[in-house]
Scaffold this motif. Sequence first.
Motif, PDB file in Angstrom:
ATOM      1  N   ASP A  32      -7.746   4.468  -4.164  1.00 38.01           N
ATOM      2  CA  ASP A  32      -8.980   5.143  -3.577  1.00 38.01           C
ATOM      3  C   ASP A  32      -9.108   6.694  -3.782  1.00 38.01           C
ATOM      4  O   ASP A  32      -7.982   7.273  -4.000  1.00 38.01           O
ATOM      5  N   CYS A  33     -10.077   7.298  -3.139  1.00 34.48           N
ATOM      6  CA  CYS A  33     -10.144   8.530  -3.482  1.00 34.48           C
ATOM      7  C   CYS A  33      -9.059   9.506  -2.320  1.00 34.48           C
ATOM      8  O   CYS A  33      -9.044  10.851  -2.377  1.00 34.48           O
ATOM      9  N   THR A  34      -8.586   8.897  -1.395  1.00 36.84           N
ATOM     10  CA  THR A  34      -7.464   9.720  -0.855  1.00 36.84           C
ATOM     11  C   THR A  34      -6.162   9.707  -1.351  1.00 36.84           C
ATOM     12  O   THR A  34      -5.168   9.979  -0.544  1.00 36.84           O
ATOM     13  N   GLY A  35      -5.979   8.814  -2.448  1.00 35.86           N
ATOM     14  CA  GLY A  35      -4.557   9.051  -3.076  1.00 35.86           C
ATOM     15  C   GLY A  35      -3.577   7.886  -2.636  1.00 35.86           C
ATOM     16  O   GLY A  35      -2.541   7.811  -2.944  1.00 35.86           O
ATOM     17  N   ARG A  36      -4.451   6.695  -2.164  1.00 37.84           N
ATOM     18  CA  ARG A  36      -3.696   5.524  -1.679  1.00 37.84           C
ATOM     19  C   ARG A  36      -3.864   4.422  -2.960  1.00 37.84           C
ATOM     20  O   ARG A  36      -4.963   4.610  -3.654  1.00 37.84           O
ATOM     21  N   ALA A  37      -2.859   3.521  -3.241  1.00 38.80           N
ATOM     22  CA  ALA A  37      -2.872   2.552  -4.227  1.00 38.80           C
ATOM     23  C   ALA A  37      -2.573   1.383  -3.580  1.00 38.80           C
ATOM     24  O   ALA A  37      -1.308   1.226  -2.985  1.00 38.80           O
ATOM     25  N   LEU A  38      -3.200   0.033  -4.060  1.00 36.33           N
ATOM     26  CA  LEU A  38      -2.778  -0.951  -3.041  1.00 36.33           C
ATOM     27  C   LEU A  38      -2.315  -1.867  -4.534  1.00 36.33           C
ATOM     28  O   LEU A  38      -2.997  -2.358  -5.578  1.00 36.33           O
ATOM     29  N   VAL A  39      -1.002  -2.318  -4.455  1.00 39.44           N
ATOM     30  CA  VAL A  39      -0.544  -3.131  -5.467  1.00 39.44           C
ATOM     31  C   VAL A  39      -0.429  -4.637  -5.158  1.00 39.44           C
ATOM     32  O   VAL A  39       0.147  -4.673  -3.841  1.00 39.44           O
TER      33      VAL A  39
ATOM     34  N   LEU B  64       0.827  -1.220  -0.050  1.00 37.25           N
ATOM     35  CA  LEU B  64      -0.171  -0.012   0.006  1.00 37.25           C
ATOM     36  C   LEU B  64       0.819   1.203   0.108  1.00 37.25           C
ATOM     37  O   LEU B  64       1.393   1.352   0.865  1.00 37.25           O
ATOM     38  N   LEU B  65       0.767   2.022  -1.192  1.00 37.56           N
ATOM     39  CA  LEU B  65       1.609   3.264  -1.254  1.00 37.56           C
ATOM     40  C   LEU B  65       0.728   4.351  -1.532  1.00 37.56           C
ATOM     41  O   LEU B  65      -0.275   4.272  -2.234  1.00 37.56           O
ATOM     42  N   GLY B  66       1.367   5.305  -1.606  1.00 38.11           N
ATOM     43  CA  GLY B  66       0.730   6.612  -2.463  1.00 38.11           C
ATOM     44  C   GLY B  66       0.740   6.475  -3.936  1.00 38.11           C
ATOM     45  O   GLY B  66       1.565   5.755  -4.544  1.00 38.11           O
ATOM     46  N   ALA B  67      -0.416   6.936  -4.662  1.00 37.40           N
ATOM     47  CA  ALA B  67      -0.681   6.852  -5.964  1.00 37.40           C
ATOM     48  C   ALA B  67       0.689   7.553  -6.830  1.00 37.40           C
ATOM     49  O   ALA B  67       0.833   7.076  -8.032  1.00 37.40           O
ATOM     50  N   SER B  68       0.960   8.407  -6.381  1.00 31.60           N
ATOM     51  CA  SER B  68       2.064   9.529  -7.119  1.00 31.60           C
ATOM     52  C   SER B  68       3.334   8.524  -7.014  1.00 31.60           C
ATOM     53  O   SER B  68       3.998   8.318  -8.104  1.00 31.60           O
TER      54      SER B  68
END
Length: 257
Positions: free
Chosen positions: A157-164, A131-135
């Motif tokens: 998600d809408c808070t700028g997190r990305a689950l890879v 789990l990291l930031g989308a940027s």
Amino acid sequence: MWAIRIQPGDLPRLAPLRLRADVRLWPADAEEPRSYWLRGDDPAEGESAEAMLRRFPALARYRVAPDGLATPFGCAVPECSVPDLHSPQWANFGDWWQPRVQPAALSAEPPPAVAIRLAPAQAERPAGAVLLGASAWARFAAGCPAHRLDRLRFAADCTGRALVVGMPLPAVRGDYFVVEDRVALPAGWQLEPAIPCALLAERLGLRRGDIALISPDGTCERIAAEQFVVASRSAARLTAWHGETPTFDPDGGPEAE
């Protein structure tokens, strides 16, 4: 014809003979109050009557002549006589058995609920999600070969997190998780008590491809399978810049930004 004398307590052990129509029972009487007589015809084929009767308990086993004289197997001299072969007191052994309905039993009470918490893991296991930031995810994807991205999928998600999710994971700063049976636990932690993750996934109602993301603070987010997309440079870039990738929320439902 054969005959045996048996104790009343051994009758249940002769239950297999109740299916034979030729087997007759003479109940205990005043002369022999502690034993029953059982008789039947010799087997038409296969094993002998003596071999068949040795499978069942008996006080004595006999060959019976037409006049009722009973000779023990292996002997040549009659030892006694069976009750009158033509008497109506000989009852069909199958009719003598009376089926009994088992008493109703109350269903067992469910065990009390057990609180599940996270505890330090006893063994090291490889991570299967980060789990990291989308940027940060977009920057990694921009310089990652396409054949490596093809092994990964992600949701944001809408808070700028990305689950890879997938392997090998990107070597970036983030929160790593061990994925087992659709349950993602923080790396270095395990469930306490140590219940199978498959059981937890069943209790959560997870479908194929869903992920239950359990955070170190114990909160759980359900990410549906349709909220994941195959990793690519363009998908990661659009997620960071425009938020056009499907997102996830704690309730597990898709949400458009």
